[in-house]
Enzyme design. Sequence first.
Site, PDB file in Angstrom:
ATOM      1  N   ASP A   1      55.753  13.949  31.000  1.00 57.73           N
ATOM      2  CA  ASP A   1      56.589  14.206  29.838  1.00 57.73           C
ATOM      3  C   ASP A   1      55.716  14.290  28.584  1.00 57.73           C
ATOM      4  OD1 ASP A   1      57.762  12.736  32.012  1.00 57.73           O
ATOM      5  OD2 ASP A   1      59.612  12.596  30.875  1.00 57.73           O
TER       6      ASP A   1
ATOM      7  N   TRP B   1      51.248  15.718  35.800  1.00 54.93           N
ATOM      8  CA  TRP B   1      51.421  14.381  35.225  1.00 54.93           C
ATOM      9  C   TRP B   1      50.027  13.835  34.910  1.00 54.93           C
ATOM     10  CZ3 TRP B   1      55.481  16.737  36.936  1.00 54.93           C
ATOM     11  CH2 TRP B   1      56.739  16.322  36.529  1.00 54.93           C
TER      12      TRP B   1
ATOM     13  N   ASP C   1      59.490   8.333  28.494  1.00 52.15           N
ATOM     14  CA  ASP C   1      60.363   9.379  29.029  1.00 52.15           C
ATOM     15  C   ASP C   1      61.728   9.323  28.364  1.00 52.15           C
ATOM     16  OD1 ASP C   1      60.857   6.893  30.214  1.00 52.15           O
ATOM     17  OD2 ASP C   1      61.607   7.760  32.075  1.00 52.15           O
TER      18      ASP C   1
ATOM     19  N   GLU D   1      67.565  15.204  29.220  1.00 51.92           N
ATOM     20  CA  GLU D   1      66.639  15.204  30.357  1.00 51.92           C
ATOM     21  C   GLU D   1      66.859  16.431  31.244  1.00 51.92           C
ATOM     22  OE1 GLU D   1      67.221  11.821  32.918  1.00 51.92           O
ATOM     23  OE2 GLU D   1      65.228  12.061  33.804  1.00 51.92           O
TER      24      GLU D   1
ATOM     25  N   GLU E   1      64.087   2.141  32.326  1.00 47.73           N
ATOM     26  CA  GLU E   1      62.854   2.864  32.596  1.00 47.73           C
ATOM     27  C   GLU E   1      61.955   2.778  31.347  1.00 47.73           C
ATOM     28  OE1 GLU E   1      63.649   6.265  34.885  1.00 47.73           O
ATOM     29  OE2 GLU E   1      61.557   6.722  35.241  1.00 47.73           O
TER      30      GLU E   1
ATOM     31  N   HIS F   1      65.441  12.710  26.125  1.00 49.84           N
ATOM     32  CA  HIS F   1      64.234  12.907  26.934  1.00 49.84           C
ATOM     33  C   HIS F   1      63.512  14.095  26.298  1.00 49.84           C
ATOM     34  CE1 HIS F   1      64.080  10.750  30.783  1.00 49.84           C
ATOM     35  NE2 HIS F   1      63.179  11.641  31.222  1.00 49.84           N
TER      36      HIS F   1
END
Length: 885
Positions: A501, A554, A488, A766, A494, A787
């Site tokens: 993504d 997702w 991501d 992002e 993270e 992102h």
Amino acid sequence: MRPCIKTLLQKCAVFGLLFAVNLTALAQKLSVNDLKVEHLKNPLAIETPKPRFSWKIISTVKNTLQSSYEIRVGTSKASVNAGKDLVWKGSTTGDQSVLIEYAGSELQSKKRYYWQVRVKDNHGNTSAWSEPGLFQMGIAPTDWTAKWITVAGKDSSARSPLFRKEFSLQKKVKSAIAYITAKGLYEANINGQRVSDTYFAPGWTSYKDHLQYQVYDITAALKSGANVLGVSLGNGWYKGRIGFGNQHNFYGDTRGLLMQVEVEYTDGTKESINTDESWKYTYGPIMASDIYDGEIYDARMEIAGWNNTGFKEDAAWTAVGTMEKGTEKLVAMSGPPVRKHEQFKALKVFKTPAGETVVDFGQNLVGWVMLKAKGTAGTKITLSHAEVLTKEGNFYTVNLRSAKAQDTYILKENTEQVFEPHFTFQGFRYVKVEGYPGELKTEDLTAVAVYSDMETTGKFSTSNAMLNQLQHNIQWGQKGNFVDVPTDCPQRDERLGWTGDAQAFANTAAYNMDVAGFFTKWLKDVKTDQQPNGLIPHVIPNVLGPNDGASAGWADVSTIIPWDMYVAYGDRRILETQYESMQKWVGYISSVAKNNLWNSGFHFGDWLFYRPNDDNDGRAAVTDKYLIAQTFYAHSTQLLINAAKVLGKQDDVAKYTALLAEIKAAFVKEYMTPTGRLVSGTQTAYVLALHFDMLPEELRAPCAERLVANVRDYGNHLTTGFLGTPYLCHVLTRFGHNNVAYDLLMQESYPSWLYPVKMGATTIWERWDGIKPDGSFQTPDMNSYNHYAYGAIGDWMYRTIAGINSVADQPGYKSIVIAPKPGGKITNASAELETVYGTVKSAWTLENGLLKLDVTVPANTKAKIVLPDTTKEIGSGSYHFESKI
Ligand code: BGC
């Protein structure tokens, strides 16, 4: 005099030879090049027993198609060239030149093979045999004789251990191959030299199930007599901090090394140097290393000569411990290695208003800074990393959350030293430097971009500079987040393989770079980490633990990316391999759906959609999460049907086609009024319903009108989040509203693709408003400046502006549609795509209502050219067209 004349004569001979070779090449109308095995050039670690071969055909003649090929595989270059002692000789009529499966006798573990191909074309030409390519089979599980080694006792030190083994080679070496893997990350040296330019090996996979090993040809690094292997280990994803909540040791608490060096002497005898109890270790200068937090390197702890021969001090080193293998399977590395790429000189060193010394590299990138320094022993220098400065011009790291993202170097003596970290990477444009001895100058720092070594396949540019910067930002979003797994973001605590993504961006990624190997490797983890009930976790490799629900958009990565890769590269095996996983995913949705409606459980929804602060007029573009889920249920089912058709599974085609009709009927009943109004009147709702063909035929065009009205109502702004954005312009173009798609693309105010460009972005953000118009930042809880998800517009830019499209029933660009659709006041655009067949080009200019188009179509493909006033079918070659617009 004599030697000079001799040299001259030699030079003439070489020149003559080159000249002759060139003449032959010129005389040849047909040749074959760019040989690949399993998407890779000369791979040294093939896992599959039936590797597949691909080549490109070069022809000077238009309309060239391959009419037959001959392929031969042998165990030496000489045998292949002579066509003798072959393990496979195939000869087939037809135009297949991509991913041809090996069909010879069984390939042997660890063995190297050479292969070559020659082709005939439809004009009666025959190529010469290609230069031989090579591939080497991976090592069978039973052929590992090395033992896993580790430190003695518990592996509780933050420091990196150095493992060492000196050995002597008595005879002349013919070849030497190293097989290496680690629990953690390894950096291996032979006689003081790195064995390869690969970083972050062995790469990140679902380690509990499978762990990759790498294979290196180290023949040139070994010498007669004494040699030494020296390897250091870092925590990496295996043992370091990964995931949320300060999680460590997710895969295990002990770093380990497995290394097997197989030497073959010129007399045919063999010898192996393996990790075992005879190795020794101690701790080196890496005092701590962690992907999120950075590295601490104390040069005073360096041990001079430790990884070279003749180092006697290892007498005092500790004997290693050995460790049990564990449950993981060892598999050959299948994706591209992570390597160093672009280097950026520091643009300026400056003092911020807060008085800090900061360096600007001009590009948000992922990797590290190489730092030169000279100072007294014990001087401590820290480099902190940041993507942006505050509007006041101060260094800003709050959006990194708990990631320390800091490298620390401690000097050893008053001579110039150059530092780089080993087992960490950071996402940054700026570094803050503290403790630097003397004056810091721009030439003391170089930023190094580090990412998976994927071949650049796409080029895209237009007459509009902001659009070109957007394309640049998309490419850098890809570079920074394709570090062995698709992440991501690369900077905060993270850096995970977020599935939503990845599915949003995969098509764009496949235009910019060759991602076939990269995604093949990752899809294996998607399949591995899929839960027995079919549920796909949010991140892959899954370090967040088991889920009790899956999110639409997702988890659908499990059907979307296999299909995307099939269409982009013509790789049928990806579908074969992933089919069961695709089926299980659709099965999971069916198992939780009621009356064919997937309307339960947790969903991320249209992540990061537009929501103004002052929302009194209900302007927030909230899309019902279950409406979204139903559209992805349909989409995944459709892709499963597509895959079943390709694989000839007729029963499944029938079964899932019936299911799809029910899913769509349930959608219409639940979420649409009889006139085609959706319960959520958002762009994303209309986009998903239209793109996935959820609506009755006759209501689609009116629904597209509603979408247009919505875009106009927001003053030509998009309001979509992660799920609606990739398809927004596609839907507008498909339903005849290309001008609206361009209005969105060329929009410069928030929310839009060009707004961040206007604000100086060098990567994709992002959020649409990571930096707000007043220069303040969005919430630091989630505000990455690197992102790639919104960069999914790149797919539309290649397909619609440049007009380069693959056709699903002739995948891999075997049949190409070139259909540029100018707009947005762009006066010229040009794109290139290196497909598995060769280079496709589309370049146009627009002058006084005349579209002038130049296209190139590679040999062994054909293309349909769709111009504003006509359509033409062409074969390979370069062409010029003009059309009134
Ligand atoms: C990530 C996203 C991801 C999301 C899930 C975030 O923390 O950065 O890109 O898809 O969580 O909604």
